[in-house]
Design an enzyme around this catalytic site. Structure first.
Site, PDB file in Angstrom:
ATOM      1  N   ASP A  58       0.811  -1.209   0.000  1.00  0.00           N
ATOM      2  CA  ASP A  58       0.000   0.000   0.000  1.00  0.00           C
ATOM      3  C   ASP A  58       0.848   1.265   0.000  1.00  0.00           C
ATOM      4  O   ASP A  58       0.317   2.351  -0.148  1.00  0.00           O
ATOM      5  CB  ASP A  58      -0.941   0.006   1.219  1.00  0.00           C
ATOM      6  CG  ASP A  58      -2.383  -0.157   0.801  1.00  0.00           C
ATOM      7  OD1 ASP A  58      -2.616  -0.688  -0.283  1.00  0.00           O
ATOM      8  OD2 ASP A  58      -3.271   0.263   1.566  1.00  0.00           O
ATOM      9  N   ASP A 378     -11.438  -6.432  11.089  1.00  0.00           N
ATOM     10  CA  ASP A 378     -11.430  -7.877  11.262  1.00  0.00           C
ATOM     11  C   ASP A 378     -12.597  -8.337  12.134  1.00  0.00           C
ATOM     12  O   ASP A 378     -13.340  -9.253  11.770  1.00  0.00           O
ATOM     13  CB  ASP A 378     -10.097  -8.332  11.845  1.00  0.00           C
ATOM     14  CG  ASP A 378      -9.631  -7.452  12.999  1.00  0.00           C
ATOM     15  OD1 ASP A 378     -10.396  -6.574  13.442  1.00  0.00           O
ATOM     16  OD2 ASP A 378      -8.497  -7.639  13.472  1.00  0.00           O
TER      17      ASP A 378
END
Length: 676
Positions: A58, A378
Site C-alpha cells: 500500500d 477484522d
C-alpha cells in the site's frame, strides 16, 4: 504504512491465492520482515503448484518489489531444502537464529546444504540492506519504470508477476508470487486495510480463484509447516459447510521481553475467551492467521436445510463491471475449479478490479468482502459472517500455527490499543452492532453477548478512571468511601480485593508464569491500569468526537521492529522493557493522576486536609488505595526522573501539573463528603 497483511488462499483441489499487505510509506514494516513471512508461506507443506501468494504494497515502494524479487530467487533453493529435510521453522531468520535443532542423524550432504542456505540468506539480507540504505540509486527501468517519480498517495495500479510456477512442479517448485500496489487517488477513500484486502480478493479471484484464502500480517510468519493441511481438513471435514466459514489461528508472539513488561501475551484470553467463543458460533476473526472460504467473503448467505446455497445475484451491482470477476465468482459458487493457465495474461483484468473507483455503486465493503466502517475491520467482518449463520473454527496446534512480533515499546503498544478501542466502539455504536445482528440476522444470543463483552472493553476506562481518582479526592476533601479500620465492614472490601488478586495470580502461576509477569499484566495488560487511563481513554474520546461530528477516527499504524539487532542497539537491549515517553497527549492523563495522588498522600501524611464534615475524614483505607494507584503507575514515577526517551518531556509535565492544580481547585470548591 497504512496497513499490513498477508493473504494467500489455499485449496486442496485447486490453486491457492493469497495476499500480503505490506505498507511501506512510513517504513513501519522493514522489508526483511515481509520477505521472511513470504518465504515461510511459500515453503509450507502443500503441493507447490496449488498456492499463489499476492503481496500488496500500500506504500507503492520499489523497495518492496525489489526485496520480493530477490526473495523469489532465494526461494528456488529454500523451498526444496525445507521440504527435503522437513524443516520445522520455515522463516529463514528463525531457522538460522540458533533456536532450531539440527537433525541428530545429520543426513549425508545436509551440513553442506545447510551452510549454503545460510550463506545465501545472508547475501539476501545484505542485498536488501544495501537497497534500503541506497534507495535513491535504484535503477528505475524495466520492472521498476512504473515507480519513477511515484506519489504513494496518488498513483495508478501496479501489478507484477514476480514468479510463476509454469511447469506446475508439485514438490520442488515454488508457488506463484504476485506483487500488487492498488490504485490510490487523493480524492477517494481507500478504506485502509479493509480496502486493501478487498482489492486482493478481487485480484486473486481473476488470476487464480482458489476456494480458500489465508490472510496473515506481514510480521506473522508460518511457524508450523502443516498449517494449510490442518485448515483445509477442518474446512472440508464437516458434512455441512456452515460448520466452517473460516479457521482462525490465535495470535502468538516470539522473542517477547522477559516477564512481558507491556502485557502483550494474552495468556488468560487464550485459555478462557478463545475456547469460550469456540463453543458457540466460533472464534472471532482476528485479522491475521485466518483461512477463509472465498464464497463466504463474497457474501454468500447460508445454506438451506438441503445443504444448497441460496440463490445470489451474480451481477455488476454486486461485484462490479468486471466480467472476469463475475465469471470467477460464478465458478466459486458452483465449486467449479479452474487451474490458472497464464498469470501474466490475467494482469489486465487484475488492473481493472484494483482500480480506486471500481467499488463505486457495488456491494463491496457492505455485503461483499471485508466490511467498512471500523478501523478494526477484522472483528466487524467476522461478526457479519456469523450474522449470516456461518460458524468458525479455532485451531491451536502444537507448535502454534503463526508467530509474530509484539510491540516492543510502550508507545507502540498504547497506539495499537487505542486503535483497537476506537474500532470496537465504532462497531458498538453503529448499525453494525451485534444487538441488531441478533434481532434481525442470525447471530446467536450467546455470541451477541460475547461480542458485546469485547466491544465495550474500552468503555471500562471511564469507571476505572473514576475509581482511580476517588481515593485522592477523598483525601484532599477529607471525606471517605471506605469503612474505618475499627468497622467490621472493612473486611468485606479487603476480602474482595484480595480474592481478585489471588484469582488472577493463580491463573498465571498455574500456567508456569512468574509473579512479575502477573504484576505486569495488572499494570499493562488489556485490562491494566495504565492502558485504561491512556490508550483506552483516548480511544473513547476519539469515538465520541466522531459521533459528535467533530473528527474521524484515525487509522494509526503499529510500528514494526527489525528481526536482528546491531551493536548500535546495545543500549536499547539493556533498557528493553523500560517505559518510553514522547510529547504525545496520551501520557498527560496518567501523569496528571500521579501528581494528584502525590499531593493527596502528602496532605494525608502531614494532616493538611480541611476539617471533616460530620464524621471522621479520610482514613487508612483511602491512603492504601492511593498508594496502590501510585504503585500501578510506577513507570510514570520513574519517568519523572528519567532522561531522554525514558523521561517524561517537560511540556507533558507542565500540562499535567496544570491539570492537577485545576483538579485541586475544584476539589476545594466541592468538598462534599461521599460517606457520612
Amino acid at each position: 504504512m497504512v496497513l499490513s497483511g498477508f493473504l494467500p488462499s489455499c485449496g486442496a483441489r485447486a490453486s491457492c491465492s493469497g495476499h500480503v499487505c505490506d505498507n511501506s510509506r512510513c517504513r513501519a514494516e522493514p522489508p526483511i520482515i515481509t520477505v521472511n513471512t513470504v518465504l515461510s508461506l511459500l515453503a509450507v507443506d502443500y503441493p507447490s503448484h496449488k498456492p499463489a501468494c499476492y503481496v500488496s504494497d500500500d506504500g507503492c515502494s520499489p523497495l518492496t518489489l525489489y526485496s520480493l524479487t530477490e526473495a523469489s530467487k532465494f526461494a528456488q533453493f529454500w523451498v526444496p531444502f525445507c521440504k527435503k529435510y522437513n524443516i520445522q521453522f520455515r522463516a529463514p531468520f528463525r531457522y538460522f537464529s540458533g533456536n532450531s535443532k539440527l537433525p541428530s542423524d545429520n543426513p549425508i550432504g545436509f551440513l553442506q546444504e545447510w551452510t549454503k542456505m545460510k550463506d545465501e540468506y545472508q547475501k539476501l539480507c545484505q542485498k536488501i540492506e544495501v537497497a534500503v540504505q541506497n534507495l535513491a540509486t535504484l535503477d528505475f527501468s524495466g520492472d521498476y519504470v512504473d515507480f519513477a517519480d511515484i506519489d504513494n498517495r496518488n498513483h495508478p495500479t501496479i501489478i507484477k508477476v514476480i514468479w510463476e510456477n509454469k511447469e506446475r512442479l508439485s514438490n520442488n517448485g515454488v508457488p506463484h508470487l504476485v506483487y500488487v500496489a492498488r490504485e490510490k487517488r487523493s480524492d477517494q477513500s481507500h478504506h485502509h486495510k479493509a480496502g486493501a484486502m478487498n482489492v486482493l480478493t478481487r485480484v486473486s479471484g481473476v488470476m487464480t480463484n482458489a476456494p480458500f484464502m489465508l490472510n496473515v500480517d506481514c510480521d506473522m510468519y508460518a511457524n508450523n509447516s502443516k498449517i494449510v493441511l490442518y485448515a483445509v481438513c477442518l474446512l472440508l471435514g464437516f458434512k455441512h459447510e456452515k460448520e466452517g466459514a473460516f479457521v482462525q489461528y490465535p495470535q502468538m508472539y516470539y522473542d517477547t521481553l522477559k516477564d512481558d513488561p507491556f502485557g502483550n501475551q494474552l495468556v488468560l484470553a487464550l485459555k478462557t475467551s478463545w475456547p469460550g467463543f469456540a463453543g458457540m458460533q466460533g472464534p472471532v476473526y482476528a485479522g491475521t492467521g485466518c483461512f477463509q472460504r472465498r464464497k463466504v467473503i463474497y457474501g454468500f448467505s447460508l445454506i438451506d436445510s438441503e445443504g444448497n446455497l441460496r440463490d445470489v445475484a451474480l451481477d455488476q451491482e454486486r461485484f462490479g463491471n468486471s466480467t472476469e470477476l463475475i465469471e470467477s465468482a460464478t465458478h466459486t459458487l458452483s465449486e467449479k475449479i479452474d487451474h490458472p493457465h497464464d498469470l501474466s495474461g490475467a494482469v489486465e483484468a487484475a488492473n481493472q478490479v484494483a482500480g480506486s473507483s471500481y467499488e463505486q455503486n457495488t456491494l463491496w465493503g457492505t455485503k461483499v468482502g471485508w466490511v467498512y466502517g471500523s478501523v478494526t475491520e477484522d472483528i466487524l467482518t467476522g461478526m457479519k459472517i456469523h450474522a449470516r449463520g456461518w460458524k468458525s473454527i479455532l485451531c491451536m496446534p502444537d507448535p502454534p500455527g503463526f508467530m509474530g512480533s509484539a510491540p516492543s515499546s510502550s508507545h507502540v503498544m498504547l497506539t495499537q490499543r487505542k486503535r483497537w478501542v476506537a474500532g470496537l466502539l465504532q462497531i458498538l455504536f453503529s448499525k453494525n452492532s451485534p444487538i441488531f445482528a441478533t434481532l434481525y440476522a442470525k447471530l446467536e444470543f450467546r455470541q451477541c453477548l460475547a461480542y458485546t463483552t469485547v466491544l465495550i472493553w474500552g468503555l471500562k476506562s471511564i469507571p476505572d478512571l473514576c475509581y482511580a481518582i476517588l481515593p485522592a479526592y477523598c483525601i484532599i476533601t477529607n471525606s471517605h468511601f471506605l469503612p474505618k479500620v475499627k468497622e467490621p465492614a472493612l473486611i468485606i472490601f479487603v476480602a474482595v480485593f484480595l480474592m481478585k488478586i489471588l484469582y488472577t495470580l493463580r491463573f498465571y502461576l498455574g500456567f508456569g508464569l512468574s509473579i512479575k509477569q502477573w504484576w505486569n499484566h495488572v499494570r499493562m495488560g488489556p485490562s491494566g491500569k495504565i492502558p485504561y487511563v491512556t490508550s483506552s481513554l483516548f480511544g473513547v474520546v476519539s469515538v465520541v468526537f466522531k459521533l459528535l461530528g467533530i473528527s474521524e477516527v484515525a487509522f494509526e499504524v503499529t510500528q514494526k521492529d527489525q528481526y536482528s539487532s546491531s551493536s548500535d542497539d546495545q543500549e536499547d537491549d539493556a533498557n528493553a522493557g523500560r517505559f518510553t515517553f514522547d510529547e504525545s497527549p496520551i501520557y498527560v492523563p496518567a501523569t496528571t493522576l500521579l501528581f494528584v495522588h502525590f499531593t493527596a498522600l502528602a496532605m494525608g501524611l502531614f494532616g493538611m486536609q480541611p476539617p471533616a464534615h460530620g464524621a471522621d475524614g479520610a482514613g487508612l483505607g483511602e491512603m492504601m488505595c492511593c498508594a496502590w494507584v501510585v504503585l500501578c503507575f510506577w513507570p510514570f514515577l520513574k519517568g519523572l526522573f528519567g532522561k531522554g526517551k525514558y523521561g517524561i518531556p517537560m511540556p507533558t509535565i507542565f500540562k499535567s501539573a496544570a491539570l492537577a492544580l485545576l483538579f485541586m481547585h475544584f476539589c476545594g470548591r466541592i468538598p462534599l463528603p461521599l460517606r457520612r
